[in-house]
Every structure is written in C-alpha cells, then in structure tokens.
Design a protein around this motif. Structure first.
Motif, short mmCIF file in Angstrom:
data_model
loop_
_atom_site.label_atom_id
_atom_site.label_comp_id
_atom_site.label_asym_id
_atom_site.label_seq_id
_atom_site.Cartn_x
_atom_site.Cartn_y
_atom_site.Cartn_z
N LEU A 158 0.85 -1.20 0.00
CA LEU A 158 0.00 0.00 0.00
C LEU A 158 0.88 1.24 0.00
CD1 LEU A 158 -2.88 1.30 0.40
CD2 LEU A 158 -2.38 1.24 2.86
N VAL A 160 0.51 5.43 0.50
CA VAL A 160 -0.38 6.50 0.96
C VAL A 160 0.04 7.81 0.33
CG1 VAL A 160 -1.34 7.71 2.95
CG2 VAL A 160 -0.68 5.30 3.17
N THR A 162 -0.62 11.92 0.59
CA THR A 162 -1.13 12.87 1.59
C THR A 162 -1.26 14.26 0.97
OG1 THR A 162 1.11 13.28 2.41
CG2 THR A 162 -0.17 11.55 3.51
N GLU A 176 -0.65 8.76 -8.28
CA GLU A 176 -1.39 7.52 -8.08
C GLU A 176 -1.08 6.53 -9.20
OE1 GLU A 176 -5.94 5.93 -7.20
OE2 GLU A 176 -5.50 8.09 -7.25
N ASN A 180 0.82 2.94 -8.74
CA ASN A 180 0.11 1.77 -9.29
C ASN A 180 0.99 1.01 -10.27
OD1 ASN A 180 -3.23 3.27 -9.46
ND2 ASN A 180 -2.27 2.09 -7.84
N SER A 185 -1.09 -0.55 -4.42
CA SER A 185 -2.41 0.05 -4.34
C SER A 185 -2.24 1.38 -3.61
CB SER A 185 -3.39 -0.85 -3.59
OG SER A 185 -2.90 -1.18 -2.30
N ILE A 187 -4.01 4.85 -1.52
CA ILE A 187 -5.09 5.55 -0.86
C ILE A 187 -4.62 6.97 -0.57
CG2 ILE A 187 -6.02 3.46 0.20
CD1 ILE A 187 -4.80 4.45 2.88
N GLN A 188 -5.58 7.86 -0.29
CA GLN A 188 -5.28 9.25 0.05
C GLN A 188 -5.87 9.57 1.41
OE1 GLN A 188 -6.38 12.10 -3.00
NE2 GLN A 188 -6.10 10.58 -4.61
N ILE A 189 -5.03 10.11 2.32
CA ILE A 189 -5.51 10.57 3.62
C ILE A 189 -4.74 11.84 3.99
CG2 ILE A 189 -6.20 8.29 4.47
CD1 ILE A 189 -3.66 8.12 6.05
N HIS A 194 -2.46 10.47 8.72
CA HIS A 194 -1.38 9.55 8.37
C HIS A 194 -0.39 9.41 9.51
CE1 HIS A 194 2.80 8.97 7.02
NE2 HIS A 194 2.29 8.08 6.18
#
Length: 295
Positions: A158, A160, A162, A176, A180, A185, A187-189, A194
C-alpha cells in the motif's frame, strides 16, 4: 505497462531509493532513471546493480543540463523527483532542489513515514513553480543500503498519498498512476491522520523492539529464540533514520505511548491480583485483533 515518464531523479539511494530505481528499470516505466546521493559507495552500488542510469552527488548537476536536453515544450507531467532521504532532511532537500531548478516547473514527492512537519515547512517556503505531493509506500525492512534493494519491494504493498487541498488534481492523479505502475495500491488521507496512524502501527512497534533489546541482561542472549528474534527484528533499523522519524512525529508518538501505558497498567493490575480470567480476556482480545489482520 511501458514508458510513461521521461525521467525520474531519485535523491537518496538507500533501500527505498535503490528499490525504486530497480522497479522503474525492470518495468520500463522511465526513459531515464537518475540518482543523487552524497555517499559515493551508494552511487557506485546503485550503478552496479542497474538501479540508475547515471549518478551525481548534487541534484543541480542534472538540472544544469535540463534546458539543453529538454526544451520548453517538455511536458510538466513527465519529469519527477522522488526524495528518499531520512525524514529529517526531506524538506531541506526539496527546498534545495527548488533552488536548483531556477524557474523550471517540477513535481516532487517523497517516501517519508511522517508527513505533517514536511508539508507544513514546504507550504511556507516552497516557490510556486515547484509542486509537492507527499507519498509513503508502506514497504521496507530493517536493512538499509542499496545492496539490499529489491525490484519487487512495492509490489502488492500500500502507498499512501497525503495531498493538501490546494494540490493540483492532475499531480495527485499522476502520482497515483506512478505508484500503481510499481505494483502498489494507493489511498489518500490527510497528513495529520497519516502521522497519527503510523505512530501506532509503525513507530511504536519499532520503539517496543528497541526497548526489548535494551531490557536484556548480560547473558540472556543465548536463550533468545525465534520469537524474541522476530519481535526485536526492527531494532536493527538505521538509528539515524529512526531518530528523525520519532522527532518529526513527537505529538502522535506521545499519544501512542499514552495508549500503550494504559494497556501496560491494566496488564500489571491483572498480574498483581492474579486474575486468570482477566488475563485470558486481555490476551484473547489481542489474539482476535491480530488474527483479523490476516483476513
């Protein structure tokens, strides 16, 4: 997938930087992979293993040649700088790169395991022509150096992102796609979220591994079995890297420590009063939570 980016400049050729170079080369994702590191041995190793096409000790070396190699028609989205230095030096490194580029637009990301402090610093000081979006691939090991680089380090992991609310959606989408393409994979946070989560899931476990090693008495080592060796594996991490991580995420680490202290106090009380059922419930709850991670 094929080439989709003209050149990637990797600053910091340790385990992550070296693995990134190998992954890009293996997948043919970049026409040119350039490496920057102040450690001549890291540069030599990265070149020998094929992680980079060319190396330098200063990123300005590559930007000084950029206008000749890539004219003004060069696409903004096809050049990327990835900073893979310890988190304590990420912001300063990015600001140095920004100064080296002149007015040349450039997209920069990093791989640091803390984000709030970096992003706060850059929001205040980064010139408008330089765009930054933070990345954190949840990958790595306790080993350091390009000699341990792995072209599949990011595959199945994974990553991340930000982004700040003011970051361009095209840059976020590009990163992204970039991760990939490396097998991750994404995700955005927000950076604050984070850092709070990583304090509990990464930084605190690393600290516990260190504390367990420091708690050994002389002569204990000959009875250190596979369980102890497994739990303390993280203590072999680079002290320079981890000192930076702890200091850059102090507030979240304080919160994680408070949560741990409450659990230790509960365990201590159950042990003191000899509460077998209480201890069983305490242990069983942790077992169920750990087992759920594998589902």
């Amino acid at each position: 997938m094929g080439t989709f980016i003209s050149r990637v400049i990797i600053i910091g050729l340790g385990l992550i930087g070296g693995s990134l170079g190998l992954a890009l080369k293996k997948r043919g994702l970049a026409q040119s992979v350039l490496g920057v590191d102040s450690n001549a041995m890291h540069l030599e190793t990265a070149l020998r293993i094929g992680a980079i096409d060319e190396g330098a000790t200063d990123p300005a070396f590559f930007f000084d040649r950029a206008d000749a190699e890539y004219p003004t028609s060069f696409s903004r989205s096809r050049e990327l700088v990835v900073v893979c230095t310890p988190v304590g030096s990420v912001a300063a490194t990015i600001l140095d790169v920004a100064e080296s580029t002149g007015e040349r637009p450039i997209l920069i990301t990093d791989v640091g395991s803390t984000k709030r402090m970096i992003q706060t610093t850059l929001r205040e000081k980064l010139p408008a022509h330089v765009r930054y979006v933070g990345s954190h691939p949840i990958a790595g090991s306790e080993k350091s150096g390009p000699q341990f680089a792995d072209s599949e380090l990011f595959a199945g992991k994974l990553t991340v992102l930000t982004p700040h609310e003011k970051d361009g959606p095209a840059d976020v989408a590009f990163l992204e796609h970039f991760w990939n393409a490396l097998g991750s994979s994404v995700i955005q946070i927000p950076p604050e979220q984070h850092d709070a989560i990583l304090a509990r899931t990464s930084h605190l476990p690393h600290l516990l591994s260190i504390l367990m090693m420091r708690s050994l008495q002389v002569g204990d080592h000959f009875l250190a079995g596979t369980g102890f060796r497994g739990v303390t594996r993280l203590a072999s991490g680079d002290p320079t890297v981890w000192a930076d991580i702890f200091l850059s995420n102090r507030e979240a680490c304080f919160d994680a420590l408070q949560r741990l202290e409450k659990q230790l106090e509960l365990f201590r009380k159950l042990l003191e009063i000899g509460d077998w059922q209480g201890l069983f419930d305490f242990l069983n709850q942790a077992k169920k939570q750990r087992d759920a991670l594998e589902r």
